[in-house]
Design a protein around this motif. Structure first.
Motif, PDB file in Angstrom:
ATOM      1  N   ILE A   1       0.742  -1.090   0.208  1.00 43.66           N
ATOM      2  CA  ILE A   1       0.059  -0.057  -0.016  1.00 43.66           C
ATOM      3  C   ILE A   1       0.651   1.377   0.109  1.00 43.66           C
ATOM      4  N   ALA A   2       2.052   1.289   0.947  1.00 38.16           N
ATOM      5  CA  ALA A   2       2.617   2.550   0.771  1.00 38.16           C
ATOM      6  C   ALA A   2       3.229   2.642  -0.707  1.00 38.16           C
ATOM      7  N   ALA A   3       3.994   1.767  -1.240  1.00 36.97           N
ATOM      8  CA  ALA A   3       4.392   1.863  -2.607  1.00 36.97           C
ATOM      9  C   ALA A   3       3.337   2.204  -3.456  1.00 36.97           C
ATOM     10  N   GLN A   4       2.180   1.983  -3.492  1.00 39.26           N
ATOM     11  CA  GLN A   4       0.948   2.174  -4.326  1.00 39.26           C
ATOM     12  C   GLN A   4       0.784   3.739  -4.221  1.00 39.26           C
ATOM     13  N   LYS A   5       0.577   4.288  -2.753  1.00 41.86           N
ATOM     14  CA  LYS A   5       0.389   5.696  -2.465  1.00 41.86           C
ATOM     15  C   LYS A   5       1.599   6.497  -2.920  1.00 41.86           C
ATOM     16  N   LYS A   6       2.805   5.992  -2.897  1.00 36.48           N
ATOM     17  CA  LYS A   6       3.902   6.990  -3.586  1.00 36.48           C
ATOM     18  C   LYS A   6       3.938   7.197  -4.928  1.00 36.48           C
TER      19      LYS A   6
ATOM     20  N   ASN B   1       0.360  16.878 -13.348  1.00 38.38           N
ATOM     21  CA  ASN B   1       0.338  18.173 -13.039  1.00 38.38           C
ATOM     22  C   ASN B   1       1.256  19.183 -13.586  1.00 38.38           C
ATOM     23  N   LEU B   2       2.480  18.899 -13.415  1.00 37.98           N
ATOM     24  CA  LEU B   2       3.398  19.554 -13.932  1.00 37.98           C
ATOM     25  C   LEU B   2       3.381  19.570 -15.521  1.00 37.98           C
ATOM     26  N   ASN B   3       3.001  18.538 -16.156  1.00 35.12           N
ATOM     27  CA  ASN B   3       2.875  18.491 -17.555  1.00 35.12           C
ATOM     28  C   ASN B   3       1.783  19.348 -18.138  1.00 35.12           C
ATOM     29  N   VAL B   4       0.809  19.441 -17.162  1.00 32.11           N
ATOM     30  CA  VAL B   4      -0.359  20.289 -17.833  1.00 32.11           C
ATOM     31  C   VAL B   4      -0.131  21.674 -17.491  1.00 32.11           C
TER      32      VAL B   4
ATOM     33  N   ARG C   1       2.798  10.252  -9.868  1.00 26.60           N
ATOM     34  CA  ARG C   1       2.491  10.056 -10.974  1.00 26.60           C
ATOM     35  C   ARG C   1       1.365  11.636 -11.236  1.00 26.60           C
ATOM     36  N   ASN C   2       0.540  11.720 -10.051  1.00 26.62           N
ATOM     37  CA  ASN C   2      -0.229  12.801  -9.963  1.00 26.62           C
ATOM     38  C   ASN C   2       0.424  14.228 -10.114  1.00 26.62           C
TER      39      ASN C   2
END
Length: 112
Positions: A82-87, A97-100, A92-93
């Motif tokens: 779960i910790a890896a998924q959250k990171k 956001n930086l790309n947009v 990715r988010n």
């Protein structure tokens, strides 16, 4: 938390747990010079510096590899801790956001 003593060539020659003088230089134990001194080989400093600087690049490679394995259904995202998924989701988010917001592309309909 070592305090250090350097020679004329600016190489560390001693480490102290307590400051040996009022003007003693403090360096974190993770400092490249300190690690090189502890390893007994100042030439190792370059290797340590390389490994440290390449860690960020390798993190991105691992992220891309995980994404590729998930896309090819060779790895289920939910199989990761779960910790890896959250990171991974957070990173990715942020990247999206930086790309947009960082896009300098202008559409034909945009007015300058």
């Amino acid at each position: 938390m070592p305090y250090i003593k350097r020679d004329q060539n600016h190489q560390i020659i001693a480490l102290f747990a307590e400051p040996p003088s009022k003007d003693a230089e403090y360096l974190p134990s993770s400092d490249i010079d300190v690690m090189g001194f502890l390893n007994g080989n100042p030439a190792d400093q370059h290797s340590i510096q390389f490994l440290t600087s390449s860690d960020f690049e390798l993190v991105r490679v691992l992220e891309d590899l995980i994404e590729l394995l998930v896309d090819k259904n060779l790895l289920l995202f939910t199989e990761l801790p779960i910790a890896a998924q959250k990171k991974l989701i957070r990173r990715r988010n942020v990247r999206q956001n930086l790309n947009v917001t960082g896009s300098l592309m202008i559409d034909d309909n945009d007015i300058l």
